[in-house]
Design a protein around this motif. Structure first.
Motif, mmCIF file in Angstrom:
data_model
loop_
_atom_site.group_PDB
_atom_site.id
_atom_site.type_symbol
_atom_site.label_atom_id
_atom_site.label_comp_id
_atom_site.label_asym_id
_atom_site.label_seq_id
_atom_site.Cartn_x
_atom_site.Cartn_y
_atom_site.Cartn_z
ATOM 1 N N UNK A 67 1.185 -1.400 0.122
ATOM 2 C CA UNK A 67 -0.449 -0.041 -0.043
ATOM 3 C C UNK A 67 0.817 1.422 -0.029
ATOM 4 N N UNK A 68 2.100 1.305 0.424
ATOM 5 C CA UNK A 68 2.738 2.430 1.022
ATOM 6 C C UNK A 68 3.354 2.883 -0.871
ATOM 7 N N UNK A 69 3.676 1.805 -1.575
ATOM 8 C CA UNK A 69 4.320 1.864 -2.409
ATOM 9 C C UNK A 69 2.979 3.168 -4.054
ATOM 10 N N UNK A 70 1.766 1.565 -3.279
ATOM 11 C CA UNK A 70 0.645 2.898 -4.380
ATOM 12 C C UNK A 70 0.819 4.211 -3.622
ATOM 13 N N UNK A 71 0.682 4.444 -2.395
ATOM 14 C CA UNK A 71 0.581 5.952 -2.060
ATOM 15 C C UNK A 71 1.806 6.784 -2.541
ATOM 16 N N UNK A 72 2.671 6.281 -2.336
ATOM 17 C CA UNK A 72 4.038 7.068 -2.767
ATOM 18 C C UNK A 72 4.169 7.374 -4.847
ATOM 19 N N UNK A 73 3.917 6.002 -4.830
ATOM 20 C CA UNK A 73 3.115 6.349 -6.591
ATOM 21 C C UNK A 73 1.978 7.183 -7.334
ATOM 22 N N UNK A 74 1.476 7.641 -6.406
ATOM 23 C CA UNK A 74 -0.211 8.541 -6.659
ATOM 24 C C UNK A 74 0.555 9.865 -6.194
ATOM 25 N N UNK A 75 1.411 9.766 -5.094
ATOM 26 C CA UNK A 75 1.834 11.579 -4.458
ATOM 27 C C UNK A 75 3.549 11.815 -4.564
ATOM 28 N N UNK A 76 3.887 10.934 -5.327
ATOM 29 C CA UNK A 76 5.273 11.729 -5.342
ATOM 30 C C UNK A 76 6.158 10.435 -6.212
ATOM 31 N N UNK A 77 6.385 9.832 -7.121
ATOM 32 C CA UNK A 77 6.451 8.434 -7.553
ATOM 33 C C UNK A 77 7.811 8.776 -7.534
ATOM 34 N N UNK A 78 8.466 7.577 -6.620
ATOM 35 C CA UNK A 78 10.087 7.425 -6.789
ATOM 36 C C UNK A 78 10.120 6.601 -6.787
ATOM 37 N N UNK A 79 11.556 5.783 -7.192
ATOM 38 C CA UNK A 79 11.842 4.380 -7.081
ATOM 39 C C UNK A 79 11.737 4.076 -5.941
ATOM 40 N N UNK A 80 11.622 2.248 -6.101
ATOM 41 C CA UNK A 80 11.168 2.375 -4.667
ATOM 42 C C UNK A 80 12.046 0.216 -5.253
#
Length: 365
Positions: A67-80
């Protein structure tokens, strides 16, 4: 001129693991700008610090890594980079994270045995550095439409069955397709394979840099999301038209026999001094030696040079060769090295590769 050190956020619910991973990255020249104990803290840390890369645990309280990956991609896309348990269950959740936008994963040996990370610190640092260079604008269109393999397979077959019939296309007899990829590769391989119709009758071999606990699950996903019968390779396995094998992690796949459109493979622990297992070079070179029917070789996104020698071997054998373009590659390493050999016939964006492969195996009127 000095290069700015890459900036990382480390996410894990274990303080010990956060400290261990942080120390490994700092020793490798990566600057750790923040640590987070769960997904909520991870999302906030990415917003606040704007890192180049995030290392993400999966199982955490309040908000898990997926879920954290999904939130990051929606708010501030960053390589994970996902840090995954070296188990089949770990493989399942890792692929879910890749579906949601994570670039790659690092399998912690022995499941949750944290000291394994320390033993493999050089590989972890290299992986973090490569993921930090990923272009997420090239990752967005790779996410699959469906969320489960069975739903995807049902959807593929239903859409084929209910669509209006199309003119029959004639293809050459007994074509073989070899696909090589690394970082960013799972969704790229899927994008190619799901756009190959079964009547093209390929024998497909996929070589994706991936540990052995994950290649079986990867094969299952491809099987569910394409018209082809896909399975993980076993020693002595045979495939014919409409079938595909995924090379096992930790071994190299060789074509040991080919006759009348059916090929047989063998698996070996020999790394052939390639430094990776499975190696694209090893498998492509083996295919070039054994298969005397039409050949196609494709090199997709990935870090390093694996595939460059294999493409040369296929080219000498008369194969049609394709590389993914820089425009769509998450990591333009392997395709760049393959192109530099002068043995690539065509360079395409990911979404155009399957169509070009099919054009090359159509019977001429």
């Amino acid at each position: 001129m000095t290069t700015r050190s890459q900036r990382a956020v480390v996410v894990d619910d274990s303080r010990f693991m956060r400290e261990l991973i942080g120390d490994v990255l700092r020793d490798g020249g990566v600057r750790v700008v923040a640590e987070a104990a769960d997904g909520h803290e991870a999302v906030a840390a990415v917003e606040r610090h704007r890192p180049d890369v995030v290392t993400m645990d999966v199982e955490m309280p309040r908000m898990n890594g997926i879920e954290a990956v999904e939130r990051i991609m929606d708010s501030r896309p960053t390589p994970v980079l996902m840090l995954s348990a070296y188990t089949e269950d770990g493989a399942d959740v890792t692929f879910d994270a890749l579906d949601r936008g994570a670039v790659d994963f690092f399998a912690k040996p022995g499941g949750e045995v944290s000291m394994g990370v320390s033993r493999l610190k050089e590989q972890l640092v290299e992986k973090v550095r490569s993921v930090a260079t990923a272009d997420l604008s090239r990752q967005t269109n790779r996410r699959p439409i469906t969320t489960t393999a069975q739903t995807a397979r049902t959807g593929v077959r239903a859409s084929r069955a209910t669509s209006a019939p199309s003119p029959t296309t004639a293809y050459v007899d007994n074509p073989t397709l070899v696909i090589g990829s690394s970082t960013g590769g799972p969704s790229a391989v899927e994008a190619v394979l799901r756009n190959l119709p079964l009547d093209a009758d390929f024998r497909v071999i996929v070589v994706q840099h991936m540990p052995d606990a994950f290649t079986g699950r990867f094969a299952d996903r491809l099987d569910g999301r394409s018209e082809y019968d896909v399975r993980e390779a076993t020693d002595g396995a045979r495939i014919g038209g409409g079938e595909a094998l995924v090379a096992n992690g930790g071994t190299n796949l060789l074509v040991s026999h080919y006759n009348s459109g059916r090929l047989r493979v063998s698996l070996t622990d020999d790394d052939f001094d390639k430094g990776v297992q499975p190696s694209v070079d090893v498998t492509m070179s083996s295919v070039a030696k054994k298969v005397d029917d039409p050949l196609v070789g494709v090199v997709l996104t990935g870090m390093g040079s694996d595939g460059a020698e294999g493409i040369q071997a296929l080219h000498r054998a008369g194969a049609y060769t394709v590389a993914e373009s820089e425009e769509s590659s998450v990591i333009f390493g392997m395709p760049k090295r393959a192109i530099a050999t002068g043995c690539i016939d065509a360079v395409h964006r990911l979404e155009d590769i399957a169509a070009d492969v099919l054009d090359n195996v159509r019977e001429e009127n």
